[in-house]
Motif scaffolding. Structure first.
Motif, short mmCIF file in Angstrom:
data_model
loop_
_atom_site.label_atom_id
_atom_site.label_comp_id
_atom_site.label_asym_id
_atom_site.label_seq_id
_atom_site.Cartn_x
_atom_site.Cartn_y
_atom_site.Cartn_z
N HIS A 153 12.94 4.62 4.56
CA HIS A 153 13.26 4.29 5.95
C HIS A 153 12.28 3.30 6.57
CE1 HIS A 153 16.72 6.81 6.44
NE2 HIS A 153 16.08 7.82 5.88
N LYS A 154 11.08 3.20 6.03
CA LYS A 154 10.12 2.23 6.56
C LYS A 154 10.26 0.86 5.90
CE LYS A 154 6.25 5.09 8.04
NZ LYS A 154 4.86 5.46 7.72
N HIS A 155 10.48 0.84 4.57
CA HIS A 155 10.40 -0.42 3.85
C HIS A 155 11.62 -0.71 2.97
CE1 HIS A 155 6.27 -0.61 5.14
NE2 HIS A 155 6.06 0.59 4.62
N GLU A 185 0.83 -1.21 0.00
CA GLU A 185 0.00 0.00 0.00
C GLU A 185 0.86 1.25 0.00
OE1 GLU A 185 -2.90 -0.07 3.13
OE2 GLU A 185 -3.69 -2.00 2.48
N GLU A 186 1.94 1.24 0.80
CA GLU A 186 2.87 2.37 0.82
C GLU A 186 3.52 2.56 -0.56
OE1 GLU A 186 4.23 4.61 3.14
OE2 GLU A 186 2.72 4.10 4.62
N ARG A 187 3.91 1.45 -1.17
CA ARG A 187 4.54 1.53 -2.49
C ARG A 187 3.56 2.09 -3.52
NH1 ARG A 187 6.94 -3.83 -4.58
NH2 ARG A 187 8.36 -3.43 -2.87
N ASN A 188 2.31 1.64 -3.47
CA ASN A 188 1.30 2.16 -4.40
C ASN A 188 1.05 3.64 -4.15
OD1 ASN A 188 0.95 -0.25 -5.71
ND2 ASN A 188 -0.79 -0.89 -4.46
N GLY A 203 15.96 0.09 1.95
CA GLY A 203 17.27 -0.19 2.53
C GLY A 203 17.50 0.50 3.86
N GLY A 204 16.85 1.62 4.07
CA GLY A 204 17.00 2.33 5.34
C GLY A 204 16.47 1.52 6.51
N ALA A 205 15.40 0.78 6.30
CA ALA A 205 14.83 -0.05 7.36
C ALA A 205 15.81 -1.17 7.73
CB ALA A 205 13.51 -0.65 6.92
N GLN A 206 16.45 -1.74 6.72
CA GLN A 206 17.41 -2.81 6.98
C GLN A 206 18.64 -2.26 7.72
OE1 GLN A 206 18.69 -4.83 3.46
NE2 GLN A 206 19.84 -6.37 4.59
N LYS A 207 19.13 -1.11 7.30
CA LYS A 207 20.28 -0.49 7.99
C LYS A 207 19.92 -0.14 9.42
CE LYS A 207 22.37 1.46 3.86
NZ LYS A 207 22.67 2.68 3.12
N ARG A 208 18.72 0.38 9.60
CA ARG A 208 18.27 0.74 10.96
C ARG A 208 18.22 -0.49 11.85
NH1 ARG A 208 13.09 0.88 13.39
NH2 ARG A 208 12.95 2.43 15.02
N GLU A 209 17.68 -1.58 11.33
CA GLU A 209 17.59 -2.82 12.10
C GLU A 209 18.98 -3.34 12.46
OE1 GLU A 209 15.98 -5.60 14.36
OE2 GLU A 209 14.83 -4.04 13.35
N GLU A 210 19.94 -3.24 11.53
CA GLU A 210 21.30 -3.68 11.81
C GLU A 210 21.92 -2.83 12.91
OE1 GLU A 210 23.25 -3.44 8.04
OE2 GLU A 210 22.24 -5.21 7.24
#
Length: 155
Positions: free
Chosen positions: A75-77, A22-25, A79-86
């Motif tokens: 940042h939600k979905h 939904e965010e992507r759309n 590469g930023g989300a993955q970096k944040r999680e790391e």
């Protein structure tokens, strides 16, 4: 924390995936409307008198909003989300190591306290303290009263 049964887990995962789509759309619709409106206002400006490029305001200010939407999605979905999680995982590990080190130090200190000879404090000479006229505690040896008492004994 309560474990989830497979159907609850599947429902939660499905909800997350649907939210991402939904965010992507929403981002795609926002980008297409941005591009379409910008083409329209610039075409109007070119086909009319020209003059001051007023569509520039639409392009810049809506572009700022579009950039914000892109960053939010990233940042939600993305590469930023993955970096944040790391980074969060690294910080959790670092904090856990600090906690374990502190616990180990406390255990060592507790062991030292348990092995300490508490009766060694009895070897300390007794101190003579008196309350002065202004309400402070002072060593009896430094008080003028002691000097007066000693002179009285000598005299």
């Amino acid at each position: 924390m309560k474990r989830k049964n497979p159907s609850q887990l599947e429902t939660e995962i499905r909800r997350r995936v649907e939210a991402k789509y939904e965010e992507r759309n929403g981002l795609l619709i926002h980008g297409l409307s941005y591009a379409g409106v910008n083409v329209l206002v610039w075409a109007i400006w070119l086909l009319t008198t020209g003059g001051f490029p007023w569509p520039l305001f639409v392009t810049i200010f809506w572009g700022i909003g579009m950039a914000g939407h892109l960053l939010d999605y990233y940042h939600k979905h993305g590469g930023g989300a993955q970096k944040r999680e790391e980074r969060i995982q690294e910080e959790v590990l670092r904090q856990m190591e600090r906690f374990e080190e502190r616990e180990a130090r406390l255990r060592v200190e507790d062991d030292e306290i348990e092995r300490a000879d508490v009766y060694a404090l009895d070897d300390v000479d007794a101190r003579h303290v008196r309350l002065t006229d202004d309400g402070e505690l002072a060593d009896f040896e430094t008080l003028p009263e002691r000097d007066a008492m000693e002179q009285g004994r000598r005299g």
